[in-house]
Design a protein around this motif. Structure first.
Motif, PDB file in Angstrom:
ATOM      1  N   SER A 284       4.375   5.695  -5.247  1.00  0.00           N
ATOM      2  CA  SER A 284       4.648   5.728  -6.693  1.00  0.00           C
ATOM      3  C   SER A 284       3.522   6.436  -7.444  1.00  0.00           C
ATOM      4  O   SER A 284       3.714   6.901  -8.561  1.00  0.00           O
ATOM      5  CB  SER A 284       4.880   4.322  -7.238  1.00  0.00           C
ATOM      6  N   ALA A 285       2.336   6.515  -6.824  1.00  0.00           N
ATOM      7  CA  ALA A 285       1.243   7.267  -7.443  1.00  0.00           C
ATOM      8  C   ALA A 285       1.385   8.759  -7.183  1.00  0.00           C
ATOM      9  O   ALA A 285       0.532   9.546  -7.586  1.00  0.00           O
ATOM     10  CB  ALA A 285      -0.097   6.771  -6.930  1.00  0.00           C
ATOM     11  N   GLY A 286       2.428   9.142  -6.443  1.00  0.00           N
ATOM     12  CA  GLY A 286       2.700  10.548  -6.241  1.00  0.00           C
ATOM     13  C   GLY A 286       2.235  11.102  -4.910  1.00  0.00           C
ATOM     14  O   GLY A 286       2.351  12.297  -4.647  1.00  0.00           O
ATOM     15  N   LEU A 287       1.703  10.250  -4.081  1.00  0.00           N
ATOM     16  CA  LEU A 287       1.285  10.723  -2.768  1.00  0.00           C
ATOM     17  C   LEU A 287       2.520  10.967  -1.896  1.00  0.00           C
ATOM     18  O   LEU A 287       3.548  10.318  -2.055  1.00  0.00           O
ATOM     19  CB  LEU A 287       0.386   9.655  -2.125  1.00  0.00           C
ATOM     20  N   GLY A 288       2.413  11.862  -0.934  1.00  0.00           N
ATOM     21  CA  GLY A 288       3.522  12.125  -0.028  1.00  0.00           C
ATOM     22  C   GLY A 288       3.756  10.935   0.875  1.00  0.00           C
ATOM     23  O   GLY A 288       2.862  10.109   1.060  1.00  0.00           O
ATOM     24  N   PRO A 289       4.990  10.839   1.427  1.00  0.00           N
ATOM     25  CA  PRO A 289       5.300   9.672   2.260  1.00  0.00           C
ATOM     26  C   PRO A 289       4.426   9.586   3.515  1.00  0.00           C
ATOM     27  O   PRO A 289       4.036   8.491   3.917  1.00  0.00           O
ATOM     28  CB  PRO A 289       6.772   9.863   2.609  1.00  0.00           C
ATOM     29  N   ALA A 290       4.114  10.724   4.146  1.00  0.00           N
ATOM     30  CA  ALA A 290       3.355  10.679   5.399  1.00  0.00           C
ATOM     31  C   ALA A 290       1.958  10.103   5.183  1.00  0.00           C
ATOM     32  O   ALA A 290       1.582   9.135   5.854  1.00  0.00           O
ATOM     33  CB  ALA A 290       3.280  12.067   6.027  1.00  0.00           C
TER      34      ALA A 290
ATOM     35  N   GLN B  19      12.913   9.834   0.673  1.00  0.00           N
ATOM     36  CA  GLN B  19      12.836   9.967   2.132  1.00  0.00           C
ATOM     37  C   GLN B  19      11.413   9.730   2.593  1.00  0.00           C
ATOM     38  O   GLN B  19      10.476   9.991   1.838  1.00  0.00           O
ATOM     39  CB  GLN B  19      13.307  11.356   2.553  1.00  0.00           C
ATOM     40  N   PRO B  20      11.171   9.221   3.761  1.00  0.00           N
ATOM     41  CA  PRO B  20      12.161   8.773   4.755  1.00  0.00           C
ATOM     42  C   PRO B  20      12.604   7.333   4.537  1.00  0.00           C
ATOM     43  O   PRO B  20      13.307   6.793   5.374  1.00  0.00           O
ATOM     44  CB  PRO B  20      11.372   8.878   6.057  1.00  0.00           C
ATOM     45  N   PHE B  21      12.193   6.724   3.409  1.00  0.00           N
ATOM     46  CA  PHE B  21      12.453   5.294   3.248  1.00  0.00           C
ATOM     47  C   PHE B  21      13.942   4.992   3.102  1.00  0.00           C
ATOM     48  O   PHE B  21      14.417   3.969   3.575  1.00  0.00           O
ATOM     49  CB  PHE B  21      11.649   4.752   2.062  1.00  0.00           C
ATOM     50  N   THR B  22      14.685   5.885   2.442  1.00  0.00           N
ATOM     51  CA  THR B  22      16.129   5.651   2.323  1.00  0.00           C
ATOM     52  C   THR B  22      16.822   5.832   3.684  1.00  0.00           C
ATOM     53  O   THR B  22      17.778   5.139   3.996  1.00  0.00           O
ATOM     54  CB  THR B  22      16.757   6.600   1.289  1.00  0.00           C
TER      55      THR B  22
ATOM     56  N   VAL C  49       0.841  -1.195   0.000  1.00  0.00           N
ATOM     57  CA  VAL C  49       0.000   0.000   0.000  1.00  0.00           C
ATOM     58  C   VAL C  49       0.881   1.252   0.000  1.00  0.00           C
ATOM     59  O   VAL C  49       0.676   2.183  -0.797  1.00  0.00           O
ATOM     60  CB  VAL C  49      -0.963  -0.001   1.200  1.00  0.00           C
ATOM     61  N   ALA C  50       1.893   1.261   0.881  1.00  0.00           N
ATOM     62  CA  ALA C  50       2.778   2.428   0.949  1.00  0.00           C
ATOM     63  C   ALA C  50       3.468   2.649  -0.392  1.00  0.00           C
ATOM     64  O   ALA C  50       3.502   3.768  -0.922  1.00  0.00           O
ATOM     65  CB  ALA C  50       3.802   2.239   2.067  1.00  0.00           C
TER      66      ALA C  50
ATOM     67  N   ALA D 120       6.515  -3.022  10.543  1.00  0.00           N
ATOM     68  CA  ALA D 120       7.536  -3.946  10.044  1.00  0.00           C
ATOM     69  C   ALA D 120       7.485  -4.026   8.521  1.00  0.00           C
ATOM     70  O   ALA D 120       8.528  -4.089   7.852  1.00  0.00           O
ATOM     71  CB  ALA D 120       7.339  -5.336  10.664  1.00  0.00           C
ATOM     72  N   GLY D 121       6.275  -4.026   7.963  1.00  0.00           N
ATOM     73  CA  GLY D 121       6.129  -4.107   6.509  1.00  0.00           C
ATOM     74  C   GLY D 121       6.750  -2.922   5.807  1.00  0.00           C
ATOM     75  O   GLY D 121       7.401  -3.068   4.763  1.00  0.00           O
ATOM     76  N   ILE D 122       6.588  -1.741   6.384  1.00  0.00           N
ATOM     77  CA  ILE D 122       7.175  -0.546   5.771  1.00  0.00           C
ATOM     78  C   ILE D 122       8.701  -0.597   5.862  1.00  0.00           C
ATOM     79  O   ILE D 122       9.419  -0.263   4.912  1.00  0.00           O
ATOM     80  CB  ILE D 122       6.604   0.720   6.436  1.00  0.00           C
ATOM     81  N   LEU D 123       9.205  -1.077   7.015  1.00  0.00           N
ATOM     82  CA  LEU D 123      10.656  -1.214   7.168  1.00  0.00           C
ATOM     83  C   LEU D 123      11.215  -2.206   6.139  1.00  0.00           C
ATOM     84  O   LEU D 123      12.277  -1.997   5.552  1.00  0.00           O
ATOM     85  CB  LEU D 123      11.019  -1.688   8.578  1.00  0.00           C
ATOM     86  N   LEU D 124      10.459  -3.282   5.931  1.00  0.00           N
ATOM     87  CA  LEU D 124      10.919  -4.311   4.996  1.00  0.00           C
ATOM     88  C   LEU D 124      10.966  -3.771   3.561  1.00  0.00           C
ATOM     89  O   LEU D 124      11.967  -3.948   2.853  1.00  0.00           O
ATOM     90  CB  LEU D 124       9.991  -5.528   5.075  1.00  0.00           C
ATOM     91  N   ALA D 125       9.897  -3.095   3.168  1.00  0.00           N
ATOM     92  CA  ALA D 125       9.866  -2.526   1.812  1.00  0.00           C
ATOM     93  C   ALA D 125      10.975  -1.483   1.642  1.00  0.00           C
ATOM     94  O   ALA D 125      11.587  -1.375   0.577  1.00  0.00           O
ATOM     95  CB  ALA D 125       8.499  -1.916   1.537  1.00  0.00           C
TER      96      ALA D 125
END
Lengths: 346, 517
Positions: free
Chosen positions: A117-123, A179-182, A111-112, A254-259
């Motif tokens: 990738s659809a252009g939504l902000g990370p938050a 960011q913040p994923f990197t 989902v994240a 955990a899923g977001i950390l994994l992705a």
């Protein structure tokens, strides 16, 4: 002299005839002191020492940091599952269990990634992902509250979440960058990634709650003996419901950390991580003097299990043997713990 | 006055037990006990718990072997060394609560382990089951129904039929009517009379003396492992036969338990009020007030409703009518505790204790709020201090707050469960069998604590089947019989005889339905 008391021990004459008819099942007595309490730690240390000897790289600070970094996903999801088992009781069939954690983590990652990738902000993307995870948790909590067995109810929601993950991602790998994923992925100062920071915060908060607050003490009481907890004025149903929300929420994190770590949401990854999550939650008993599931123990178990995989790779064990060696070592640790608890019985 | 020779008899007795003696270690539980049963006779075997009834039956059925004495069937000595010996000789027992396999149908349960049933078609088996049940008991039962969906009375029919199919010579029934409703009792008696008509000898163990009188020809009374005497019942019964049975059960030489000195303090406002509290099928509407500074005892036999009363008052069981704590209606266990209620369950290990937790954790369970900050952070120091105080006050051994509860003796576990409510400063105590399985020393300490609580203004509802305990503690005692209040006894009228008389149905109170003050 009594009239009908089934358990009453008569003075002398009738004593042996009066069997304790209504006493409950024998509990598992537990050893609380002595060297044997630390046997779990001992075996774990032994295994790690073995790897250190087999491969000098194993104890290299960079390698240790990488182990910790890799352990974050199982550790965080494992803590969520540990909460469910603490509150629901550790009976494998009737007790608390959440089989949907892996799939929930996967769907949260998808989902994240899709939203970003659809252009939504990370938050907003992260919030939406956590929202989906909490929806699954709500379904689990409601089902269990209605009286369904957690094992079956969460098996069903696991199927739903797995399917949802494939629908959302259209069964394709979706990149998750920026960011913040990197920050979560890459090692910053001290060689520590953002994921490790998240892990430390979550672990500290949950250890604190479960060891220092009323809430945590009550949660253990509810899991150990729901009847006694209810008699003492607690409401076990509420604790149970909340535990499934906690579990799904942490699975979402955990899923977001994994992705983030993989730089992409990988469809179907939920089933791959599920067994390790269950393993580390149950294995936490190894690090508890009373052989109960603990948050801190789950963290240690996650580190140990990750270190095993890492150590075997470094030691050059052929990949087809990794599963067998890992399984054998885990069996060894659990056997030692069971034996010491039996020794405590005598 | 022992039995056998006084009874007129035509041939040899079907069963004669002679001089049966049995000890367990240093304790002799049967001293030269005698019992005989004629063919087609129903003999009541009565006595208080620990009198030796169960042991005698276990000797008869081969679970125990007697050190001395003889068992004769039809006048011939027989050896019964194991249960299969008893079965071969045609001796069958129907136990008080025999566990049937719930997921089987009636027909499957009926022929479970019976060789003749193998290979028969389901339909044939079911037809046979229906016929067998009707022939054996005179009643009907759908053979396709699952056992778990049957009433207790219907489950008993299966047991009876199984026993009858084995064509027993002698049938032993252990407290068969306790779980039954009045109409079901009469049906059972019809079945037993049919069996009697076929020449089966029946030993009938029961505390329900009034029912025993309807079915048995005489009552053999055991007390402390000896024959205390025998009383003719039924058509040969003399005047006051049941009172005589009670007398023999209790024994005249027995020291009456000391009444507690009357309290000087007056009973305060009612803290616990029950208004028409009822559990359908178990307990008829009961109204009762328990005042501050008062202990109200409730007693009755198994099946009298005492088992459900404590659960209903503590909010653990759905009920009709109202329960009020400190003037306010409450619902559920959580509501009861929130109103200052405390519940000490009969089964402390199952319902009260966290067996794998420490004493400190057990003591704190109901009162964590008082030792934590507003945000829920525990004040460990305060908790430790309070645990130490309680352990000292209750004399819990070992006096170690870190000890795991499962390691303690029953008495010490019970002190911990009680101590939990002292910590919570509860004012309304529902104590369900508070000293069952508790050693003598712990028992008197628990009594001291109960008295102290009451002196400090607590209200105590003491549900117990231990009559000494009632005599020693209760300010007044309510006796239940088959779900109904049959007597309310003031402190000075509460004696073991009186309570036993009412509880067994042997005596009837003129003011049985009178409301509590």
């Amino acid at each position: 002299m009594s009239t009908t008391a089934p358990e009453r021990q008569g003075p002398g004459a009738g004593a042996p005839a009066a069997a304790p008819a209504r006493s409950g099942a024998q509990p598992r007595p537990i050893r609380t002191s002595g060297w044997a309490s630390y046997a779990g730690y001992g075996v774990v240390a032994l295994v790690l020492a073995l790897f250190a000897v087999l491969s000098p790289v194993f104890t290299d600070p960079a390698n240790v940091a990488s182990i910790i970094n890799q352990a974050t996903v199982t550790a965080i999801a494992g803590m969520g599952l540990a909460v469910v088992v603490i509150v629901g009781g550790d009976d494998v069939v009737e007790g608390g269990i959440d089989l949907s954690v892996g799939a929930t983590a996967a769907v949260a990652g998808s989902v994240a990634a899709v939203l970003v990738s659809a252009g939504l902000g990370p938050a907003p993307a992260v919030l939406a992902a956590l929202g989906v995870a909490l929806l699954i948790g709500t379904a689990n909590g409601v089902a269990v509250g209605l009286g369904l067995r957690p094992l079956l109810a969460t098996l069903a929601t696991m199927g739903i979440a797995t399917s949802l993950d494939l629908v959302v991602s259209q069964n394709m790998k979706i990149a998750l960058e920026g960011q913040p994923f990197t920050w979560l992925r890459d090692a910053g100062g001290l060689g520590v990634s953002g994921a490790v920071v998240v892990l430390l915060v979550v672990a500290a908060a949950f250890i604190w709650v479960f060891h220092r607050t009323r809430l945590g003490v009550n949660a253990y009481a509810v899991g150990q003996n729901p009847t006694a907890a209810r008699v003492a004025g607690l409401n076990p149903a509420r604790y149970r419901f909340a535990s499934y929300l906690v579990s799904s929420g942490l699975a979402g994190v955990a899923g977001i950390l994994l992705a983030s770590r993989l730089s992409a949401a990988v469809p179907g990854i939920g089933t791959q991580i599920l067994l390790d999550i269950i393993l580390v939650a149950y294995m936490s008993t190894v690090f508890s003097r009373r052989l109960v599931i603990t948050i801190g123990g789950t963290l240690l178990a996650a580190l140990f299990v990750t270190a095993l995989s890492n150590g075997m790779t470094l030691a050059g064990i052929a990949s087809q043997w990794v599963g067998a060696v890992k399984g054998a070592l885990i069996l060894a640790v659990l056997t030692v713990v069971v034996l010491r608890s039996k020794a405590g019985n005598r | 006055m022992t039995s056998a020779s006084e009874v007129p008899q035509a041939g040899p007795a079907l069963l004669r037990l002679d001089g049966i003696t049995k000890s367990f270690g240093p304790a002799t539980v049967l001293h030269a006990v005698e019992l005989d049963v004629q063919p087609g006779e129903i003999v009541g075997l009565v006595g208080e718990n620990g009198a030796g009834k169960s042991t005698l039956i276990k000797v008869l059925t081969g679970f125990h072997t007697a050190e001395a004495g003889q068992i004769r069937l039809d006048g011939h000595p027989v050896q019964i060394n194991r249960p299969s010996d008893a079965e071969r000789l045609g001796i069958r027992v129907i136990h008080q609560d025999q566990h049937l396999a719930g997921r089987l149908t009636v027909a499957e349960q009926l022929y479970l382990g019976t060789p003749g049933a193998r290979g028969a078609s389901r339909r044939a088996l079911e037809a046979r089951a229906a016929a067998d049940i009707e022939r054996a008991t005179g009643q009907q039962l759908n053979p396709r129904v699952l056992v778990e969906d049957l009433t207790v009375a219907q489950q008993q029919l299966i047991q009876l039929t199984r026993a009858v199919l084995a064509e027993p010579r002698l049938l032993v029934l252990d407290e068969p009517t306790a779980p039954l409703a009045a109409a079901e009792v009469q049906q059972l008696f019809t079945t037993l009379r049919t069996l009697r008509g076929r020449g089966v000898g029946i030993i009938y163990i029961s505390h329900y003396l009034q029912e025993l009188e309807q079915i048995a020809t005489r009552a053999v009374v055991l007390r402390n492992g000896r024959n205390a005497g025998e009383v003719a019942l039924g058509e040969h019964a003399g005047h006051g036969a049941l009172e005589r049975v009670v007398e023999l059960m209790v024994g005249r030489s027995v020291e009456e338990f000391e009444h507690r000195p009357a309290r000087t303090a007056r009973v305060g406002e009612p803290l616990l009020r029950l208004r028409g509290l009822a559990v359908p099928g178990h307990l008829a509407p009961l109204s009762l007030d328990v005042g501050a500074g008062e202990i109200v005892g409730i007693t009755g036999l198994v099946g009298s409703g005492v088992e459900v009363l404590a659960d209903a008052v503590a909010g653990r069981r759905a009920h009709e009518g109202e329960a009020l704590a400190a003037g306010r209606r409450y619902r559920g266990a959580v509501g009861f505790v929130a109103r200052g209620g405390a519940y000490v369950p009969a089964n402390r290990r199952r319902d009260g204790l966290l067996v794998n937790a420490s004493l400190r954790e057990n003591l704190s369970l109901a009162s964590l709020r008082s030792i934590s900050t507003r945000l829920g952070l525990l004040r460990r120091g305060a908790e430790r201090r309070r645990a130490a105080e309680l352990i000292a006050r209750l004399d819990v051994r070992p006096a170690d707050a870190g000890a795991i509860a499962s390691r303690l003796s029953g008495g010490n576990q019970q002190k911990v469960v009680l101590g939990r409510w002292l910590a919570a400063q509860a004012r309304i105590f529902v104590l369900d069998q508070p000293t069952s399985g508790v050693d003598v020393g712990s028992r008197s300490q628990i009594y001291q604590q109960i008295n102290r609580l009451v002196d400090e203004g607590a209200a105590v509802l003491l549900v117990t089947v231990d009559l000494e305990e009632l005599v020693g503690l209760a300010d007044r005692t309510v006796v239940l019989y088959r779900g109904e209040r049959v007597a309310e006894l003031a402190r000075e009228d509460t004696t073991v005889d009186a309570v036993l008389g009412y509880a067994s149905g042997a005596s009837h109170a003129p003011d049985a339905t009178q409301e509590a003050a």
